[in-house]
Write a protein that holds these residues in place. Sequence first.
Motif, PDB file in Angstrom:
ATOM      1  N   LEU A 245       0.840  -1.188   0.000  1.00 47.99           N
ATOM      2  CA  LEU A 245       0.000   0.000   0.000  1.00 47.99           C
ATOM      3  C   LEU A 245       0.882   1.247   0.000  1.00 47.99           C
ATOM      4  O   LEU A 245       1.874   1.311   0.732  1.00 47.99           O
ATOM      5  CB  LEU A 245      -0.898   0.029   1.247  1.00 47.99           C
ATOM      6  CG  LEU A 245      -1.972  -1.046   1.368  1.00 47.99           C
ATOM      7  CD1 LEU A 245      -2.471  -1.131   2.808  1.00 47.99           C
ATOM      8  CD2 LEU A 245      -3.131  -0.752   0.420  1.00 47.99           C
ATOM      9  N   ALA A 246       0.512   2.227  -0.805  1.00 47.87           N
ATOM     10  CA  ALA A 246       1.171   3.524  -0.721  1.00 47.87           C
ATOM     11  C   ALA A 246       0.671   4.242   0.528  1.00 47.87           C
ATOM     12  O   ALA A 246      -0.505   4.154   0.886  1.00 47.87           O
ATOM     13  CB  ALA A 246       0.877   4.353  -1.965  1.00 47.87           C
ATOM     14  N   LEU A 247       1.569   4.969   1.189  1.00 47.34           N
ATOM     15  CA  LEU A 247       1.262   5.587   2.481  1.00 47.34           C
ATOM     16  C   LEU A 247       1.274   7.109   2.363  1.00 47.34           C
ATOM     17  O   LEU A 247       2.288   7.705   1.998  1.00 47.34           O
ATOM     18  CB  LEU A 247       2.278   5.148   3.530  1.00 47.34           C
ATOM     19  CG  LEU A 247       2.445   3.638   3.728  1.00 47.34           C
ATOM     20  CD1 LEU A 247       3.575   3.364   4.723  1.00 47.34           C
ATOM     21  CD2 LEU A 247       1.141   3.004   4.203  1.00 47.34           C
ATOM     22  N   MET A 248       0.128   7.720   2.672  1.00 50.77           N
ATOM     23  CA  MET A 248       0.049   9.175   2.788  1.00 50.77           C
ATOM     24  C   MET A 248       0.086   9.516   4.274  1.00 50.77           C
ATOM     25  O   MET A 248      -0.753   9.049   5.048  1.00 50.77           O
ATOM     26  CB  MET A 248      -1.231   9.716   2.156  1.00 50.77           C
ATOM     27  CG  MET A 248      -1.375  11.237   2.294  1.00 50.77           C
ATOM     28  SD  MET A 248      -2.942  11.905   1.641  1.00 50.77           S
ATOM     29  CE  MET A 248      -2.575  11.946  -0.118  1.00 50.77           C
ATOM     30  N   ALA A 249       1.073  10.310   4.685  1.00 52.13           N
ATOM     31  CA  ALA A 249       1.247  10.674   6.090  1.00 52.13           C
ATOM     32  C   ALA A 249       0.616  12.029   6.370  1.00 52.13           C
ATOM     33  O   ALA A 249       0.857  13.002   5.647  1.00 52.13           O
ATOM     34  CB  ALA A 249       2.731  10.715   6.447  1.00 52.13           C
ATOM     35  N   HIS A 250      -0.196  12.087   7.430  1.00 52.36           N
ATOM     36  CA  HIS A 250      -0.842  13.334   7.848  1.00 52.36           C
ATOM     37  C   HIS A 250      -0.099  13.902   9.061  1.00 52.36           C
ATOM     38  O   HIS A 250       0.331  13.147   9.931  1.00 52.36           O
ATOM     39  CB  HIS A 250      -2.308  13.056   8.207  1.00 52.36           C
ATOM     40  CG  HIS A 250      -3.109  14.299   8.435  1.00 52.36           C
ATOM     41  ND1 HIS A 250      -3.042  15.007   9.621  1.00 52.36           N
ATOM     42  CD2 HIS A 250      -3.982  14.963   7.637  1.00 52.36           C
ATOM     43  CE1 HIS A 250      -3.842  16.060   9.544  1.00 52.36           C
ATOM     44  NE2 HIS A 250      -4.414  16.062   8.354  1.00 52.36           N
ATOM     45  N   PRO A 251       0.055  15.235   9.170  1.00 49.88           N
ATOM     46  CA  PRO A 251       0.912  15.801  10.212  1.00 49.88           C
ATOM     47  C   PRO A 251       0.243  16.058  11.559  1.00 49.88           C
ATOM     48  O   PRO A 251       0.842  16.742  12.406  1.00 49.88           O
ATOM     49  CB  PRO A 251       1.348  17.126   9.588  1.00 49.88           C
ATOM     50  CG  PRO A 251       0.152  17.547   8.786  1.00 49.88           C
ATOM     51  CD  PRO A 251      -0.397  16.264   8.211  1.00 49.88           C
ATOM     52  N   ALA A 252      -0.959  15.544  11.798  1.00 50.03           N
ATOM     53  CA  ALA A 252      -1.613  15.785  13.085  1.00 50.03           C
ATOM     54  C   ALA A 252      -0.676  15.446  14.238  1.00 50.03           C
ATOM     55  O   ALA A 252      -0.073  14.373  14.263  1.00 50.03           O
ATOM     56  CB  ALA A 252      -2.891  14.954  13.187  1.00 50.03           C
TER      57      ALA A 252
END
Length: 368
Positions: A245-252
């Motif tokens: 899976l490609a991973l999109m990281a969120h900065p919360a």
Amino acid sequence: MSEALRVTYELTCRPGEDPEDKARGVALEQSAELPSRCIPAHVYDEVVPRIEALEPREDGRYHLVLAFPEAITGYEPTQLLNNLFGNISLKSGIRLTDIQWTPALLRALGGPRYGIAGVRGLLGAGERALTSTALKPLGLDTATLAGYCADFARGGIDLIKDDHGLCDQASSPFRERLHACQRTVDEANAATGRASLYLPNVTAPRGELEARLDAAQEAGCKAVLICPFLTGLDALIWARERYDLALMAHPAFAGSVAGAEHGLDPALLLGEITRLFGADMVVYTNAEGRFPTYDQPLCERINDRLRRPLDGIRPALPTPGGGVDAARAGYWLERYGRDTVLLIGGSLYAQGDLTAAAQRLQAVVEGH
């Protein structure tokens, strides 16, 4: 003596605080964690970072470079973070700004599974910039969110992600939403011939994180959203190794460790460390949006660290969001270039007809 990991800090000294004492304190606190007189000479030589530079700056701060013996990290990602900014995170006036990585540590971290070229391949997007949007607001039922998902996919948005606040709430349970949204995107892709992706938010405590990643892969998702500063950065490495899976990281929560005088430089944290831990796409708050501490020079430094060459590490996609206006998509593409994902939400919803709004945005991006 192992190879040196060179790490740069900015020191802000209070009145009466000696910069040399502060620098020695950082070196000892991040390694042997004892006064130097209590450390055997051979141990001191093998584990305590060497001060390579301590120089005053025009702004009154001090530029400190420490050479860490890389072996003290054990080549473990969690211990690496502990050595870089562990106990000193509990002090004040210490800011981590740069790291000159060693080949062994780059191999240990590994970077993105897909990177820029891989994400483009999943989407069949060629060399153009990419688009993303978020399903929101929190509190809507699954049918409504899935309807939005279908509208955006019919309009051609590349990456349609859960908002990071969506988890397993009663209004839209995770598995119900996962299957409904993935199904609507599949149907829209079949109708349009495009390859839009739905990214469920899998952020959760570790046991449930695994269950949500399993469910996402089984449902046919090719990418997911994760908040690594909530799950722990090592969750990115774990997910990269276990799932295709490609991973999109969120900065919360990232802002809690990224300050002006103390913490980590956001460009280093979001642009380089998050990439090295396995993120293929990294969301950050764009300039001129609703997070005013991120100006354009900082955003450009984040972009540079996400894309710049690092031996054996794939580049990752900058994903500016947090108030990007669809009407200014062309402006941001001029500044950030085609290796960018524009994450746009509110200004699409404000147009009412989501499919038409998505088509207008997509036309700008694809014609750029």
